[in-house]
Design a protein around this motif. Sequence first.
Motif, PDB file in Angstrom:
ATOM      1  N   UNK A  30       0.868  -1.172   0.000  1.00  0.00           N
ATOM      2  CA  UNK A  30       0.000   0.000   0.000  1.00  0.00           C
ATOM      3  C   UNK A  30       0.906   1.224   0.000  1.00  0.00           C
ATOM      4  N   UNK A  31       0.599   2.180  -0.864  1.00  0.00           N
ATOM      5  CA  UNK A  31       1.361   3.431  -0.907  1.00  0.00           C
ATOM      6  C   UNK A  31       0.497   4.494  -0.230  1.00  0.00           C
ATOM      7  N   UNK A  32       1.070   5.151   0.771  1.00  0.00           N
ATOM      8  CA  UNK A  32       0.322   6.136   1.549  1.00  0.00           C
ATOM      9  C   UNK A  32       1.070   7.455   1.628  1.00  0.00           C
ATOM     10  N   UNK A  33       0.313   8.523   1.751  1.00  0.00           N
ATOM     11  CA  UNK A  33       0.877   9.848   1.947  1.00  0.00           C
ATOM     12  C   UNK A  33       0.352  10.414   3.249  1.00  0.00           C
ATOM     13  N   UNK A  34       1.150  11.234   3.914  1.00  0.00           N
ATOM     14  CA  UNK A  34       0.723  11.824   5.180  1.00  0.00           C
ATOM     15  C   UNK A  34      -0.070  13.095   4.896  1.00  0.00           C
ATOM     16  N   UNK A  35      -1.335  13.101   5.329  1.00  0.00           N
ATOM     17  CA  UNK A  35      -2.230  14.239   5.127  1.00  0.00           C
ATOM     18  C   UNK A  35      -2.074  15.210   6.292  1.00  0.00           C
ATOM     19  N   UNK A  36      -1.545  16.386   6.012  1.00  0.00           N
ATOM     20  CA  UNK A  36      -1.308  17.379   7.065  1.00  0.00           C
ATOM     21  C   UNK A  36      -2.610  17.903   7.671  1.00  0.00           C
ATOM     22  N   UNK A  37      -3.692  17.906   6.898  1.00  0.00           N
ATOM     23  CA  UNK A  37      -4.977  18.407   7.392  1.00  0.00           C
ATOM     24  C   UNK A  37      -5.545  17.481   8.466  1.00  0.00           C
ATOM     25  N   UNK A  38      -5.571  16.174   8.184  1.00  0.00           N
ATOM     26  CA  UNK A  38      -6.148  15.219   9.141  1.00  0.00           C
ATOM     27  C   UNK A  38      -5.106  14.663  10.097  1.00  0.00           C
ATOM     28  N   UNK A  39      -3.832  14.823   9.767  1.00  0.00           N
ATOM     29  CA  UNK A  39      -2.770  14.282  10.613  1.00  0.00           C
ATOM     30  C   UNK A  39      -2.687  12.767  10.583  1.00  0.00           C
ATOM     31  N   UNK A  40      -3.080  12.170   9.448  1.00  0.00           N
ATOM     32  CA  UNK A  40      -3.048  10.712   9.342  1.00  0.00           C
ATOM     33  C   UNK A  40      -2.548  10.292   7.963  1.00  0.00           C
ATOM     34  N   UNK A  41      -2.201   9.011   7.847  1.00  0.00           N
ATOM     35  CA  UNK A  41      -1.753   8.443   6.583  1.00  0.00           C
ATOM     36  C   UNK A  41      -2.975   8.046   5.773  1.00  0.00           C
ATOM     37  N   UNK A  42      -2.985   8.409   4.484  1.00  0.00           N
ATOM     38  CA  UNK A  42      -4.087   8.054   3.587  1.00  0.00           C
ATOM     39  C   UNK A  42      -3.506   7.405   2.337  1.00  0.00           C
ATOM     40  N   UNK A  43      -4.292   6.519   1.730  1.00  0.00           N
ATOM     41  CA  UNK A  43      -3.846   5.861   0.488  1.00  0.00           C
ATOM     42  C   UNK A  43      -3.724   6.901  -0.619  1.00  0.00           C
ATOM     43  N   UNK A  44      -2.651   6.812  -1.390  1.00  0.00           N
ATOM     44  CA  UNK A  44      -2.449   7.690  -2.541  1.00  0.00           C
ATOM     45  C   UNK A  44      -2.233   6.813  -3.774  1.00  0.00           C
ATOM     46  N   UNK A  45      -2.488   7.377  -4.934  1.00  0.00           N
ATOM     47  CA  UNK A  45      -2.310   6.641  -6.175  1.00  0.00           C
ATOM     48  C   UNK A  45      -1.015   7.081  -6.840  1.00  0.00           C
ATOM     49  N   UNK A  46       0.028   6.267  -6.729  1.00  0.00           N
ATOM     50  CA  UNK A  46       1.307   6.640  -7.334  1.00  0.00           C
ATOM     51  C   UNK A  46       1.248   6.525  -8.850  1.00  0.00           C
ATOM     52  N   UNK A  47       2.139   7.274  -9.502  1.00  0.00           N
ATOM     53  CA  UNK A  47       2.245   7.201 -10.960  1.00  0.00           C
ATOM     54  C   UNK A  47       2.920   5.907 -11.388  1.00  0.00           C
ATOM     55  N   UNK A  48       3.788   5.367 -10.520  1.00  0.00           N
ATOM     56  CA  UNK A  48       4.569   4.181 -10.882  1.00  0.00           C
ATOM     57  C   UNK A  48       4.901   3.376  -9.630  1.00  0.00           C
ATOM     58  N   UNK A  49       4.764   2.058  -9.725  1.00  0.00           N
ATOM     59  CA  UNK A  49       5.225   1.141  -8.682  1.00  0.00           C
ATOM     60  C   UNK A  49       6.015   0.042  -9.371  1.00  0.00           C
ATOM     61  N   UNK A  95      12.709  -5.129  -3.075  1.00  0.00           N
ATOM     62  CA  UNK A  95      12.826  -3.670  -3.166  1.00  0.00           C
ATOM     63  C   UNK A  95      11.631  -3.145  -3.946  1.00  0.00           C
ATOM     64  N   UNK A  96      10.894  -2.225  -3.330  1.00  0.00           N
ATOM     65  CA  UNK A  96       9.743  -1.622  -3.972  1.00  0.00           C
ATOM     66  C   UNK A  96       9.978  -0.125  -4.116  1.00  0.00           C
ATOM     67  N   UNK A  97       9.737   0.390  -5.307  1.00  0.00           N
ATOM     68  CA  UNK A  97       9.899   1.812  -5.598  1.00  0.00           C
ATOM     69  C   UNK A  97       8.548   2.356  -6.034  1.00  0.00           C
ATOM     70  N   UNK A  98       8.093   3.434  -5.379  1.00  0.00           N
ATOM     71  CA  UNK A  98       6.833   4.088  -5.741  1.00  0.00           C
ATOM     72  C   UNK A  98       7.111   5.558  -6.016  1.00  0.00           C
ATOM     73  N   UNK A  99       6.540   6.058  -7.107  1.00  0.00           N
ATOM     74  CA  UNK A  99       6.691   7.468  -7.462  1.00  0.00           C
ATOM     75  C   UNK A  99       5.334   8.143  -7.355  1.00  0.00           C
ATOM     76  N   UNK A 100       5.269   9.201  -6.535  1.00  0.00           N
ATOM     77  CA  UNK A 100       4.050   9.977  -6.345  1.00  0.00           C
ATOM     78  C   UNK A 100       4.414  11.451  -6.501  1.00  0.00           C
ATOM     79  N   UNK A 101       3.944  12.061  -7.578  1.00  0.00           N
ATOM     80  CA  UNK A 101       4.341  13.442  -7.860  1.00  0.00           C
ATOM     81  C   UNK A 101       5.843  13.491  -8.098  1.00  0.00           C
ATOM     82  N   UNK A 102       6.542  14.368  -7.367  1.00  0.00           N
ATOM     83  CA  UNK A 102       8.000  14.451  -7.519  1.00  0.00           C
ATOM     84  C   UNK A 102       8.734  13.674  -6.433  1.00  0.00           C
ATOM     85  N   UNK A 103       8.010  12.812  -5.714  1.00  0.00           N
ATOM     86  CA  UNK A 103       8.599  12.017  -4.631  1.00  0.00           C
ATOM     87  C   UNK A 103       8.789  10.577  -5.105  1.00  0.00           C
TER      88      UNK A 103
END
Length: 117
Positions: A30-49, A95-103
């Motif tokens: 699962x690829x997750x991003x930290x949401x600063x508004x809610x202060x929790x980890x949420x699922x994000x859709x990466x461009x590449x895995x 080894x897993x690589x996920x790209x989300x935006x510029x990260x």
Amino acid sequence: MNVRIRYKYGDGQIDVFSVQALDTFFVDAVVEGFDLVTGSWIAVEPALVEARLERYDDETGVFDQISDSQVFVHPDGFFRLLQKCDAPPGTYYLKTTATFGNITQIERLKIKAKVII
């Protein structure tokens, strides 16, 4: 945004996974991003895995690629990493690589390949 990759198998999160040497196995990620508004980890859709099986060489301190994994997107939002382990018993890393935006986030799951008799 901070991004992380969590490995799952069945209903639980895993940090180490045991497999039978010379066998096919899968792990879900699962690829997750930290949401600063809610202060929790949420699922994000990466461009590449991408994923691959590696071996760590103690002498050189380098990870050597053994083989690529096949990555399938599951309708429930996780990624199934299907891997053939054509290697003898030992310790390997998925080894897993996920790209989300510029990260680009890289995580390694320790794989213990055993002979099961």
